[in-house]
Each structure stands twice: as structure tokens, then as C-alpha cells.
Write a protein that holds these residues in place. Structure first.
Motif, PDB file in Angstrom:
ATOM      1  N   LEU A 100     -12.514  31.196 -24.695  1.00  0.00           N
ATOM      2  CA  LEU A 100     -12.920  31.431 -23.315  1.00  0.00           C
ATOM      3  C   LEU A 100     -12.076  32.515 -22.658  1.00  0.00           C
ATOM      4  O   LEU A 100     -12.328  32.889 -21.533  1.00  0.00           O
ATOM      5  CB  LEU A 100     -12.802  30.147 -22.511  1.00  0.00           C
ATOM      6  CG  LEU A 100     -13.766  29.076 -22.987  1.00  0.00           C
ATOM      7  CD1 LEU A 100     -13.548  27.795 -22.234  1.00  0.00           C
ATOM      8  CD2 LEU A 100     -15.188  29.551 -22.807  1.00  0.00           C
ATOM      9  N   VAL A 157       4.255   9.473  -9.832  1.00  0.00           N
ATOM     10  CA  VAL A 157       3.594   9.627 -11.142  1.00  0.00           C
ATOM     11  C   VAL A 157       2.948  11.005 -11.244  1.00  0.00           C
ATOM     12  O   VAL A 157       3.124  11.734 -12.224  1.00  0.00           O
ATOM     13  CB  VAL A 157       2.536   8.520 -11.328  1.00  0.00           C
ATOM     14  CG1 VAL A 157       1.630   8.846 -12.502  1.00  0.00           C
ATOM     15  CG2 VAL A 157       3.219   7.192 -11.564  1.00  0.00           C
ATOM     16  N   THR A 158       2.224  11.392 -10.159  1.00  0.00           N
ATOM     17  CA  THR A 158       1.515  12.667 -10.211  1.00  0.00           C
ATOM     18  C   THR A 158       2.480  13.826 -10.368  1.00  0.00           C
ATOM     19  O   THR A 158       2.390  14.616 -11.300  1.00  0.00           O
ATOM     20  CB  THR A 158       0.693  12.861  -8.930  1.00  0.00           C
ATOM     21  OG1 THR A 158      -0.079  11.699  -8.731  1.00  0.00           O
ATOM     22  CG2 THR A 158      -0.211  14.067  -9.054  1.00  0.00           C
ATOM     23  N   PHE A 159       3.446  13.905  -9.434  1.00  0.00           N
ATOM     24  CA  PHE A 159       4.314  15.082  -9.463  1.00  0.00           C
ATOM     25  C   PHE A 159       5.313  15.017 -10.594  1.00  0.00           C
ATOM     26  O   PHE A 159       5.781  16.038 -11.066  1.00  0.00           O
ATOM     27  CB  PHE A 159       5.024  15.248  -8.116  1.00  0.00           C
ATOM     28  CG  PHE A 159       4.072  15.683  -7.043  1.00  0.00           C
ATOM     29  CD1 PHE A 159       3.524  16.945  -7.065  1.00  0.00           C
ATOM     30  CD2 PHE A 159       3.690  14.815  -6.037  1.00  0.00           C
ATOM     31  CE1 PHE A 159       2.626  17.345  -6.105  1.00  0.00           C
ATOM     32  CE2 PHE A 159       2.798  15.203  -5.073  1.00  0.00           C
ATOM     33  CZ  PHE A 159       2.263  16.475  -5.113  1.00  0.00           C
ATOM     34  N   SER A 183       2.179   6.535  -6.772  1.00  0.00           N
ATOM     35  CA  SER A 183       1.177   7.493  -7.259  1.00  0.00           C
ATOM     36  C   SER A 183       1.662   8.924  -7.072  1.00  0.00           C
ATOM     37  O   SER A 183       1.445   9.773  -7.924  1.00  0.00           O
ATOM     38  CB  SER A 183      -0.156   7.274  -6.555  1.00  0.00           C
ATOM     39  OG  SER A 183      -0.061   7.661  -5.213  1.00  0.00           O
ATOM     40  N   PHE A 184       2.379   9.194  -5.975  1.00  0.00           N
ATOM     41  CA  PHE A 184       2.938  10.540  -5.790  1.00  0.00           C
ATOM     42  C   PHE A 184       3.953  10.844  -6.883  1.00  0.00           C
ATOM     43  O   PHE A 184       3.946  11.920  -7.482  1.00  0.00           O
ATOM     44  CB  PHE A 184       3.621  10.660  -4.429  1.00  0.00           C
ATOM     45  CG  PHE A 184       2.649  10.803  -3.296  1.00  0.00           C
ATOM     46  CD1 PHE A 184       1.663  11.772  -3.318  1.00  0.00           C
ATOM     47  CD2 PHE A 184       2.703   9.959  -2.200  1.00  0.00           C
ATOM     48  CE1 PHE A 184       0.765  11.901  -2.295  1.00  0.00           C
ATOM     49  CE2 PHE A 184       1.801  10.070  -1.171  1.00  0.00           C
ATOM     50  CZ  PHE A 184       0.830  11.048  -1.210  1.00  0.00           C
ATOM     51  N   ALA A 193       2.419   1.642  -3.336  1.00  0.00           N
ATOM     52  CA  ALA A 193       1.440   2.179  -4.293  1.00  0.00           C
ATOM     53  C   ALA A 193       1.272   3.676  -4.092  1.00  0.00           C
ATOM     54  O   ALA A 193       1.223   4.449  -5.055  1.00  0.00           O
ATOM     55  CB  ALA A 193       0.104   1.462  -4.127  1.00  0.00           C
ATOM     56  N   GLY A 194       1.203   4.091  -2.813  1.00  0.00           N
ATOM     57  CA  GLY A 194       1.081   5.523  -2.524  1.00  0.00           C
ATOM     58  C   GLY A 194       2.252   6.292  -3.069  1.00  0.00           C
ATOM     59  O   GLY A 194       2.098   7.315  -3.736  1.00  0.00           O
ATOM     60  N   MET A 210       0.840  -1.211   0.000  1.00  0.00           N
ATOM     61  CA  MET A 210       0.000   0.000   0.000  1.00  0.00           C
ATOM     62  C   MET A 210       0.872   1.256   0.000  1.00  0.00           C
ATOM     63  O   MET A 210       0.638   2.205  -0.747  1.00  0.00           O
ATOM     64  CB  MET A 210      -0.869  -0.048   1.249  1.00  0.00           C
ATOM     65  CG  MET A 210      -1.777   1.116   1.409  1.00  0.00           C
ATOM     66  SD  MET A 210      -3.282   0.883   0.494  1.00  0.00           S
ATOM     67  CE  MET A 210      -3.931   2.533   0.600  1.00  0.00           C
ATOM     68  N   MET A 211       1.916   1.225   0.889  1.00  0.00           N
ATOM     69  CA  MET A 211       2.838   2.373   0.963  1.00  0.00           C
ATOM     70  C   MET A 211       3.514   2.572  -0.394  1.00  0.00           C
ATOM     71  O   MET A 211       3.657   3.691  -0.873  1.00  0.00           O
ATOM     72  CB  MET A 211       3.911   2.115   2.016  1.00  0.00           C
ATOM     73  CG  MET A 211       3.396   2.164   3.425  1.00  0.00           C
ATOM     74  SD  MET A 211       3.094   3.869   3.902  1.00  0.00           S
ATOM     75  CE  MET A 211       2.748   3.707   5.611  1.00  0.00           C
ATOM     76  N   ARG A 243       1.834  31.128 -19.775  1.00  0.00           N
ATOM     77  CA  ARG A 243       2.899  30.606 -20.630  1.00  0.00           C
ATOM     78  C   ARG A 243       3.469  31.688 -21.542  1.00  0.00           C
ATOM     79  O   ARG A 243       2.776  32.623 -21.919  1.00  0.00           O
ATOM     80  CB  ARG A 243       2.362  29.490 -21.506  1.00  0.00           C
ATOM     81  CG  ARG A 243       2.155  28.208 -20.777  1.00  0.00           C
ATOM     82  CD  ARG A 243       1.346  27.262 -21.611  1.00  0.00           C
ATOM     83  NE  ARG A 243       0.018  27.800 -21.854  1.00  0.00           N
ATOM     84  CZ  ARG A 243      -0.842  27.275 -22.705  1.00  0.00           C
ATOM     85  NH1 ARG A 243      -0.512  26.237 -23.408  1.00  0.00           N
ATOM     86  NH2 ARG A 243      -2.027  27.809 -22.875  1.00  0.00           N
ATOM     87  N   SER A 269       4.614  13.928 -13.588  1.00  0.00           N
ATOM     88  CA  SER A 269       4.010  14.266 -14.871  1.00  0.00           C
ATOM     89  C   SER A 269       3.431  15.675 -14.893  1.00  0.00           C
ATOM     90  O   SER A 269       3.174  16.193 -15.964  1.00  0.00           O
ATOM     91  CB  SER A 269       2.918  13.256 -15.209  1.00  0.00           C
ATOM     92  OG  SER A 269       1.947  13.257 -14.186  1.00  0.00           O
ATOM     93  N   LEU A 270       3.236  16.287 -13.736  1.00  0.00           N
ATOM     94  CA  LEU A 270       2.687  17.644 -13.767  1.00  0.00           C
ATOM     95  C   LEU A 270       3.700  18.603 -14.367  1.00  0.00           C
ATOM     96  O   LEU A 270       4.896  18.483 -14.145  1.00  0.00           O
ATOM     97  CB  LEU A 270       2.319  18.107 -12.356  1.00  0.00           C
ATOM     98  CG  LEU A 270       1.063  17.479 -11.776  1.00  0.00           C
ATOM     99  CD1 LEU A 270       0.706  18.141 -10.469  1.00  0.00           C
ATOM    100  CD2 LEU A 270      -0.101  17.614 -12.738  1.00  0.00           C
ATOM    101  N   ASP A 271       3.178  19.544 -15.121  1.00  0.00           N
ATOM    102  CA  ASP A 271       4.043  20.503 -15.802  1.00  0.00           C
ATOM    103  C   ASP A 271       4.431  21.592 -14.810  1.00  0.00           C
ATOM    104  O   ASP A 271       3.598  22.381 -14.401  1.00  0.00           O
ATOM    105  CB  ASP A 271       3.257  21.100 -16.967  1.00  0.00           C
ATOM    106  CG  ASP A 271       4.115  21.964 -17.831  1.00  0.00           C
ATOM    107  OD1 ASP A 271       5.335  22.008 -17.565  1.00  0.00           O
ATOM    108  OD2 ASP A 271       3.583  22.578 -18.745  1.00  0.00           O
ATOM    109  N   ARG A 272       5.699  21.606 -14.425  1.00  0.00           N
ATOM    110  CA  ARG A 272       6.118  22.639 -13.488  1.00  0.00           C
ATOM    111  C   ARG A 272       6.597  23.880 -14.224  1.00  0.00           C
ATOM    112  O   ARG A 272       7.165  24.765 -13.633  1.00  0.00           O
ATOM    113  CB  ARG A 272       7.236  22.116 -12.593  1.00  0.00           C
ATOM    114  CG  ARG A 272       6.735  21.290 -11.444  1.00  0.00           C
ATOM    115  CD  ARG A 272       7.885  20.906 -10.552  1.00  0.00           C
ATOM    116  NE  ARG A 272       8.880  20.183 -11.312  1.00  0.00           N
ATOM    117  CZ  ARG A 272       8.841  18.876 -11.494  1.00  0.00           C
ATOM    118  NH1 ARG A 272       7.891  18.175 -10.996  1.00  0.00           N
ATOM    119  NH2 ARG A 272       9.779  18.273 -12.184  1.00  0.00           N
TER     120      ARG A 272
END
Lengths: 535, 255
Positions: A117, A23-25, A20-21, A16-17, A13-14, A55, A27-30
Motif C-alpha cells: 500500500l 491502559v491506552t496511553f 482506561s486512560f 475505571a476511567g 466509574m472515575m 520508523r 500501551s500506545l507506541d510513543r
């Protein structure tokens, strides 16, 4: 009571956590890091819609972001926008045109609308002439263009052209109707119109009479003979129409047929010509060429097989790196020498436990091997000193060195900026850590691959399954390097490992898997007599 | 004047409860740093809170993401902005829905069971038995559960968000045929790391709320089976309301 599977489930579980962190951080565009950027100013008449961190694009590719928007200190009626531009993008100031007082061929910045928009971004063009812009310089050409607003503006402009034309047309219509009124107006006009009406009525009466006569004539003289004439005429019409259609179709088909025949014959002729040509073997697409190529491919295949055979032979003889790994006893000899030393050492400090661990890893992205030699010195079972030698052909620590050369003299100093990446040429790095263990959790800190680092280990099932997390190399401009590793000792002393290196920085992320052996004091004593001796 | 009196009593009781709960959470956090460390209790709590809730939380996340994708695609289609579907789902999940839904699900599944367990131990005097054995019941029962909630709820929330975005991807790209590249590109350009961090911080706070409220309500249970039932109901209701209220204030604070 504690379930046997509880630690592994919680560990998974740890993991996986953590994944996921990452992967998330990851792939986020900084955006671009502000360390690798320089700041330039640009002054807009209207900066509405722009926000910080918007941008900055060059040819549609993000090259920076907006860091600040404020009123221009030099001209408080306008907005000064500060852009952070990536270092590798060079912008030019442009050349002052004395005639107009404007800079030409320089960089320009445009406020653009990204969607209907209403989110905006700044688009830059680099320009081609003048000095290169550096920190705190100003982009001279700023264009304020807004998507919908611009379109509305253009519409306003075009209506201002159209309206006078419409007015002109209306004037013309007015003139025409005026002259008509004149022609028809007055007593003469009215009388003339009345006369015309009388004439028209008379004429239409005559026409009615004539057509009545005509009808009776036709009825009596012509149609008395009946439908046969009508039928004949109808058939004739139909026949001619059919004939016309058919002739048109047939002649069209004939044309197509003739064209096709001409093409086919010319194709056949050129093909035959090509085959007869003595140089045909060199021309791709010809039969002779194809056969020649096929022949050559067979030859290449044979060569490849030969190479494979000789490679296998070389590996068998212990040549090349793979061969050495399989047959050379040097590595194990060296390890033995080291272990001898350690044994002497442990003889003095009897209670000191020694654990030796050798591991080789294949790094997937870098496509290279990495080797580890680990020594753990355990004064107490829960306390240890950990030393590690890492042979990494990619270089242990990569440092970027920036050199700035300034040639003084001219009015226009020439600045050359050179970036290069230097890596440790030996590719050897060193780890020395102090560790403390509580039950199945271990914390480590100290040197990690020649940089400062901390570590966190979890060991389950009598240490058969271990997970290691290393956090080190904090001095980089990116996120620190994170390495996660899982190792499974499936036979005594032998284990397989797999993991991800530098998981947070997408650019350097690498996956690896490897094999290792590990021994402690007792194992070393029992294994030393059987390994081949250099004597 | 009777209603004034009862209103005052109610206010005093609520204030008292909040104070007692705060004290209990502080005590449980203090006991973190004092031996003996009860790893087994902690590990069991981690398994029960985290691994046990994984299924229901990811299921919630997946279907929330899918439904949001359908509805937002329908709305955005009206003005041809379907490219914003992924962004909307990802932003909503990572900022609000992920933490709140995870918090509510964990409340329903874990909070109720913690309250029941501790409540039953209380009315059958097992907690007093612990005390006679010189075991601090806060450290033995409360600390591992609260800590497990604080650690596991953020992880569950993060997984919920990822699975939710996955569900939205399935519906929007595979189901409704939106552009796959645009779907992901808009997500990574618009969603900032802080959006994700704020969700994680919220989830950790919700974990603290769930653990503390449930343990406190269980601890207060009295009067046999009925008392335990009442304590469980109150634990779930108060945790859920507290999560929604805290969420509002955290959102105001962070954005």
C-alpha cells in the motif's frame, strides 16, 4: 436525597476511567523518546513516501524515527532526511577507499517499502569500521530502493535483455521461411509438389487394396476358428500382467522386510552394548544412567525437605528478614519511642491531633517489600501536615549519570561515554506534604518520596474506604510517576491496600498489595500500656 | 414579502437562542467558583450521567467495533491487507465514532431527561420557588449537570473506544481468524496519543453542548405538559445536530 451507593459508584466509574486512560496511553507506541537519541543526516536521491515520525529500523527492530525532511543545503537537488537514532545504537562512518572515493564498511541507510500500500520506512545497517557517528553527522551510504518501483525497474531491465533475443529468433524464423519459399517456389517446385501428390495418392490406393486383402484373409482363415483364439490370447495377456504385478509387489515387500530386520538387529546390538559398557552410568539414555539419576533425584528431594524444615525453624527463632518481621519487637519499639516524643509534643499543643500509620507492601514486579511510616499532624480536622518515611530496597530515587571522558592527543580523539544508574544506597526517602480536605475529597502537595509531588484522595464510608492518587517525580525524562492506591479498613485500625505504581510508564509499572495499621491520638493512648516495653 | 419577514424572525430567534445558551453556560461555569458548593447535587449528576449511561455506551461501542471489524475485514480481504482491520477500527473509534456515538447516546438518555426535569420544574414554578429561597437556580440545577456532562462524557467515550476495540478483536481474531499479534501491533504503531487526545477533547466539548442545550431548553419550557414535551424533543434534536456540526469543525481544527 443522596443514595448511599452514589459515592462508591461514581468513585468506581472515575477509577475505571483512569485505568482506561493509563491502559491506552501506556500501551500506545510513543516511539523512542527524543531525549534518548542523537540525530544524523542522510541524503537520498528520492525521499518520496517518507514522512516525519516514520520508523527507522535496524534488522527489523525500530531504533528511531525521522525528525525532518528537507532539501539538502549542500546539494539542493537531493533530499536530506534527519534521523533520530536511539543512543544505544552505534553507527560507524566507514573508511574512505581512495581508489573509488567511497566509504566502505560504514553505516548505510535504505528507503524501504513496508507494504504494497506504499508506506515507507528507513532501514539502517550500523557498519563495522571508522569513527562512531555523533550528533549532526552524516551517514555516507544512502540507497534509494522502493518496493514496487524496484520490481518494475528490474522488469524493465530484464525485458531489455529479452527483447534482442526474441528479435534474433524472429530473424532465424525469417531465414528458414525464406529458404523454404525458395525450395517450393517457381515452376519446378510446383511441378515437383504435383508429382509428389500423385505418388502419394497412388501409394494410398495400394495400401487400401492390401489391407482389404488382409482383412478378408483374416476373416476367412483366422477368425473363422472363432473367438476361442481371441479369448486365449486375452487370458494369457491378463495372466502375465497379474504375475508381473504380484512379483513386483512381493519383491518390494521382501526388501522392506529385510531392511527392517537389519535395522532392528543393529539397534538391539547397540543397546545391549550400551548396557554392558562399565561407563554406562554416565551416558544419558541408558538404563543404568536413568536409575542413577532417579536415585540422585530422591536424594535432592530429601535435601530440599531438610532445607525447608531448617528454614521454618529459623523463621520460628526470628532469624532472616521474614523471621524478624514476625518476631522482632524493635520496629514497634522505635515507633513507640517516636510516639512518646509526639505525645510530649501534643501535650504542648493540646488541640493538635496526631495520626500514625504503618504499612508494608509487596511489590509484584520488583519482587520486594516496601515499608512506610506515616505521621499526620492535624491542627484542624480539615487541614494537616503529612510526613512519611519510606524504606524501599529498590532505592528511592534513581538518577542516571552520564560521564564523558575525552582522551586528547591523537588526531583521532577517543570518546568514551559511560552510562550508569545510581540509586540512593540507604533506600530511605522522605515525604512532607501539606493537605486540605473538603468533605470526601483531599488535596495534598509538597515533597513526595524526596521529589516534588501532588496528591488527590477520596475517602468514603467514614474513611473506611480510601483511594489515593499521587503524581510525582516530574524530573524524569519519561512521564511523571503516577501511583494509584485503594485501601480498605476491614477491622478497626487494620487495613489492606492494593494499587499500581508508575502506571503510565510501561517499563517501570508495578503492582503492589500490602497491610497496614493506623491509630490516632486516643488509640495511641489506649494501646501504649499493652505493647511490650524495652525496659 | 411575508416569507422574508418570517425568515428574518427565524434568524433573530436562532441568534438569540445561541446567545442565551452561551450566556447560560458561562454563568454556570462562573458559579463553579462561588460557594456554597453543592457536592450532593454534583455527585448525583455524576452518577446519573456517567454510571447510568455506562451500559448503553459500552454496548454501542462493542457492537460498533464488531460491525466495523466485519465490514473492514471484508473490504481489506480484497487486497490482502487484513492486518489493517484493527488499525482502522481503533483509529475510527478513537478519533470519530467513540466521541460522536457516546455524545448521541448520552443526548438520548441524559439530555432528554435533564430537559424534562428542568422543564417540569419550570412549568410547575419550582424554579421560582428556589429563587424565593434565595437559591440561584443556575447554580443549583445547571452547574452540576453541565459539569457532570463535561467530566463524564470523555470517560464514557474512552471506555466506549476500548470496548469497541475489544469487540473488534473478538470478531477479527477469534471469529475471522486474523493474526492476533499483527492486530495489536498495527494498532499501537499507527494510533498516536494525539488521536486519543483529540477524541477526549471532542467528547468534553460534546458534554458541554449536551449539558448546556438540555438545561437551556428545559429552562425555556412553558405552557404545561405539552411545552415540556416540545422542550425535550428540541433538546435532543438540537444537541444531536450540534454534536455532528461541532464534530466537523473540531476535526478540521485538530487535524
Amino acid at each position: 436525597m443522596l443514595n448511599r451507593s452514589t459515592p462508591i459508584l461514581v468513585g468506581l466509574m472515575m477509577l475505571a476511567g483512569m485505568i482506561s486512560f493509563v491502559v491506552t496511553f501506556g500501551s500506545l507506541d510513543r516511539g523512542i523518546g527524543l531525549e534518548g537519541a542523537y540525530q544524523v543526516h542522510v541524503t537520498f536521491d528520492d525521499a518520496s513516501g517518507l514522512v516525519t515520525q516514520s520508523r527507522v529500523m535496524l534488522s527489523g527492530i525500530p531504533v528511531g524515527e525521522i525528525t525532518k525532511i528537507e532539501l539538502d543545503p549542500d546539494d539542493p537537488s537531493r533530499a536530506r532526511v534527519t534521523l533520530a537514532i536511539a543512543n544505544h545504537v552505534k553507527l560507524f562512518e566507514g573508511v574512505l577507499d581512495p581508489a573509488t572515493g567511497k566509504y566502505v564498511n560504514g553505516a548505510s541507510a535504505t528507503r524501504r517499502q513496508a507494504s504494497l500500500l506504499g508506506d515507507y520506512y528507513v532501514s539502517v545497517t550500523p557498519g563495522i569500521a571508522g569513527k562512531v557517528l555523533t550528533e549532526r553527522d552524516r551517514i555516507k551510504n544512502a540507497v534509494t530502493e522502493a518496493g514496487v518501483e524496484a520490481i518494475i525497474g528490474q522488469m524493465e531491465k530484464s525485458t531489455s535483455v529479452i527483447f534482442p533475443k526474441i528479435e534474433q529468433i524472429m530473424d532465424d524464423v525469417g531465414v528458414v521461411t525464406g529458404s523454404m519459399r525458395q525450395a517450393v517456389g517457381g515452376e519446378d517446385g510446383t511441378q515437383a509438389i504435383a508429382e509428389i501428390r500423385t505418388n502419394v495418392i497412388g501409394a494410398s490406393r495400394d495400401i487400401a487394396a492390401i489391407s482389404g486383402g488382409l482383412r478378408s484373409f483374416l476373416d476367412k482363415k483366422v477368425f473363422a476358428r472363432g473367438d476361442s483364439i481371441r479369448r486365449i490370447v486375452g487370458n494369457l495377456e491378463q495372466a502375465t500382467a497379474t504375475f508381473r504385478d504380484t512379483a513386483g509387489r512381493v519383491s518390494g515387500q521382501l526388501d522392506t522386510l529385510m531392511n527392517d530386520a537389519t535395522h532392528v538387529t543393529s539397534d538391539v546390538r547397540s543397546f545391549v552394548d550400551g548396557q554392558v559398557d562399565p561407563d554406562a552410568a554416565d551416558k544419558p539414555g541408558t538404563l543404568t544412567h536413568t536409575l542413577t539419576e532417579f536415585d540422585r533425584s530422591i536424594g535432592t528431594l530429601q535435601e530440599t525437605l531438610e532445607t525447608g524444615r531448617s528454614l521454618a525453624a529459623r523463621v520460628e527463632q526470628g532469624e532472616g528478614s521474614i523471621g524478624r518481621l514476625l518476631t522482632d519487637t524493635k520496629l514497634i519499639d522505635e515507633a513507640e519511642a517516636v510516639i512518646d516524643d509526639i505525645r510530649e509534643f501534643t501535650a504542648i499543643y493540646g488541640r493538635l491531633q496526631v495520626k500514625v500509620d504503618l504499612r508494608s507492601e509487596y511489590q509484584y514486579e520488583a519482587d520486594s517489600m516496601k515499608h512506610y511510616v506515616n505521621f499526620g499532624l492535624y491542627p484542624r480536622p480539615d487541614k494537616f501536615y503529612f510526613f512519611q518515611l519510606v524504606a524501599d530496597p529498590q532505592g528511592a530515587a534513581k538518577r542516571r549519570v552520564t560521564t564523558t571522558t575525552t582522551t586528547a592527543g591523537d588526531a583521532d580523539p577517543n570518546v568514551v561515554v559511560t552510562d550508569e544508574t545510581k540509586s540512593n544506597p540507604e533506600g530511605l526517602s522522605f515525604t512532607a506534604q501539606f493537605g486540605k480536605r473538603w468533605d470526601w475529597i483531599t488535596l495534598r502537595y509538597g515533597l513526595m518520596e524526596s521529589t516534588g509531588g501532588v496528591g488527590f484522595d477520596m475517602d468514603f464510608f467514614n474513611d473506611a474506604l480510601s483511594m489515593r492518587f499521587d503524581l510525582f517525580d516530574f524530573s524524569r525524562s519519561e512521564w511523571p510517576r503516577v501511583r494509584a492506591l485503594a485501601a480498605w479498613e476491614f477491622v478497626k485500625h487494620v487495613y489492606v491496600s492494593a494499587g499500581v505504581d508508575d502506571g503510565v510508564n510501561a517499563a517501570h509499572r508495578d503492582f503492589f498489595f500490602g497491610v497496614g495499621v493506623r491509630f490516632d491520638d486516643d488509640d495511641i493512648k489506649s494501646i501504649l500500656p499493652v505493647v511490650p516495653s524495652p525496659m | 414579502m411575508k416569507w422574508v419577514e418570517s425568515l428574518g424572525l427565524w434568524a433573530i430567534r436562532v441568534t438569540e437562542s445561541i446567545g442565551a445558551m452561551t450566556l447560560m453556560s458561562l454563568q454556570s461555569l462562573l458559579w463553579l467558583f462561588r460557594p456554597p458548593f453543592r457536592w450532593r447535587n454534583f455527585l448525583q449528576a455524576l452518577e446519573y450521567v456517567g454510571v447510568g449511561s455506562l451500559g448503553i455506551v459500552t454496548l454501542t461501542g462493542a457492537f460498533t467495533g464488531m460491525v466495523m471489524a466485519i465490514q473492514s475485514a471484508y473490504a481489506f480481504k480484497m487486497f490482502h491487507a487484513e492486518s489493517l482491520v484493527g488499525t482502522t477500527v481503533a483509529l475510527a473509534l478513537s478519533r470519530e465514532l467513540g466521541p460522536v456515538l457516546t455524545g448521541l447516546m448520552v443526548t438520548g438518555r441524559v439530555g432528554s431527561s435533564i430537559a424534562t426535569e428542568i422543564g417540569t420544574m419550570n412549568v410547575t414554578e419550582q424554579i421560582d420557588a428556589l429563587r424565593t429561597m434565595a437559591v440561584n437556580p443556575i447554580q443549583y440545577l445547571v452547574t452540576p449537570r453541565v459539569l457532570a456532562c463535561i467530566i463524564m462524557v470523555p470517560i464514557l467515550c474512552q471506555l466506549c473506544t476500548l470496548v469497541g476495540v475489544g469487540g473488534a478483536y473478538l470478531v477479527a481474531v477469534k471469529g475471522l481468524g486474523l493474526d492476533q499479534g499483527v492486530f495489536f501491533d498495527r494498532i499501537v504503531t499507527v494510533v498516536q496519543p494525539w488521536d486519543v487526545w483529540s477524541g477526549i477533547i471532542k467528547a468534553a466539548v460534546f458534554g458541554l453542548v449536551i449539558g448546556t442545550v438540555s438545561c437551556f431548553k428545559g429552562y425555556q419550557a412553558e405552557g404545561g405538559a405539552r411545552g415540556v414535551g416540545v422542550a425535550t424533543t428540541q433538546a435532543v434534536v438540537i444537541s444531536s445536530v450540534a454534536i455532528l456540526v461541532t464534530d466537523y469543525f473540531l476535526t478540521v481544527l485538530m487535524f
